[in-house]
Write an enzyme that holds these catalytic residues in place. Structure first.
Site, PDB file in Angstrom:
ATOM      1  N   TYR A 155       0.530  -1.822   3.610  1.00 15.47           N
ATOM      2  CA  TYR A 155       1.143  -2.624   2.558  1.00 15.47           C
ATOM      3  C   TYR A 155       2.661  -2.671   2.722  1.00 15.47           C
ATOM      4  CZ  TYR A 155       1.993  -4.143  -2.310  1.00 15.47           C
ATOM      5  OH  TYR A 155       2.374  -4.828  -3.440  1.00 15.47           O
ATOM      6  N   LYS A 159       4.793  -6.121   3.268  1.00 21.29           N
ATOM      7  CA  LYS A 159       5.806  -6.563   2.306  1.00 21.29           C
ATOM      8  C   LYS A 159       7.210  -6.579   2.910  1.00 21.29           C
ATOM      9  CE  LYS A 159       3.201  -7.475  -1.243  1.00 21.29           C
ATOM     10  NZ  LYS A 159       2.978  -8.887  -1.615  1.00 21.29           N
TER      11      LYS A 159
END
Length: 308
Positions: A155, A159
């Site tokens: 993640y 991002k």
């Protein structure tokens, strides 16, 4: 300065933050292409927007594949005649520590968040540049992509990558009148509901009551609707000069994140040898080392999770 006549795509907008973005855009006058992997969820989102007087259609498909990006743009143009705003919100989590993370854990998150953002924006920009009316690209980031977070290698990578792409797109798309920005939301969602630190705030939101000021003000942690206003603003003509930015929003707070910048600089004639670094690191560089992860203030006693 409304969004009347504008057309928006919002990926992952069947529920949660994405639904709040879609509803706010519709409330301001935009027609919306809703996207979700579940047909019933997508249909309910469209129905909610239409019941409030808005216009919406649904594309049921996972983001990532180019075919989905093409279907989203086609739905916007065929249903509403144009495309002005794209919000890339769709995401999944596969949290685990590095040494336990499987290839599938990593690839799934990267495919939805990073590749899904890339393919959706690429297809949208191809249309926007040809149409010649400019446009607004709004990508959803995370504090994890800015500072890292335990158990979120996949993640964090996705991002952080989104921010890098957005900074690049702001340069590439300027001539076409297309802005590109990243929104970093901090809000009560299904993702934050599992974090004990936020339990009191998430519970208050679920019960429809006011969120405690400690969360809204001190932490900048709020509701999905607190984030949606910024998304709509960035989609408007009022934000025509705002591009390449990473903007944090939550509760009562908005923040503009800086670019990564050098914390300290030192020069040594002839270059920095191993021996020179061993000798000089403690005095030249150690004091400038950066923290990792988010740091939260101590949770007030009244919000402490009950002992099990």
């Amino acid at each position: 300065m409304s969004l009347d006549g504008k057309v928006a795509i919002v990926t992952g907008s069947g529920r949660g933050l994405g639904l709040a973005y879609a509803q706010q855009l519709a409330r301001q006058g935009a027609s919306v292409v809703v996207n979700d992997v579940d047909a019933d969820t997508a249909a309910q989102a469209v129905a909610a927007i239409e019941a409030a007087g808005g216009r919406a259609v649904a594309v049921v498909a996972p983001v990532g594949p180019t075919e989905t990006a093409q279907a989203l743009v086609t739905a916007a143009v065929d249903s509403f005649g144009r495309l002005d705003i794209v919000v890339t919100n769709a995401g999944v989590l596969r949290d685990t520590v590095l040494w336990k993370m499987s290839d599938d854990d990593f690839d799934t998150v990267i495919d939805v968040h990073l590749r899904g953002t890339f393919t959706t924006v690429r297809e949208a920009v191809r249309h926007m540049r040809q149409a010649g009316d400019g446009g607004r690209i709004i990508c959803v980031g995370s504090p994890t992509g800015q500072r890292g977070n335990f158990g979120q290698t996949n993640y964090a990578a996705a991002k952080a990558g989104i921010v890098g792409m957005v900074r690049t797109w702001a340069l590439e798309l300027k001539r076409a009148g297309i802005t590109a920005n990243t929104v970093v939301p901090v809000a009560a969602t299904a993702m934050t509901a599992t974090v004990p630190y936020f339990a009191a705030a998430v519970r208050a939101d679920a019960q429809g009551g006011p969120m405690p000021a400690f969360f809204r003000h001190d932490l900048g942690f709020g509701t999905a609707d607190d984030v949606a206003g910024l998304v709509a603003f960035l989609g408007s003509d009022a934000a025509a000069e705002v591009t390449g930015q990473v903007i944090g929003v939550g509760g009562d707070r908005i923040q503009i994140w800086t670019h990564p910048e050098a914390a300290t600089t030192a020069y040594r004639e002839g270059g920095w040898t191993y021996e020179a670094l061993v000798a000089d690191w403690p005095t030249e560089f150690a004091g400038a080392l950066q923290s990792v992860g988010e740091r939260f203030p101590e949770l007030p006693e009244e919000f402490q999770p009950a002992a099990s």
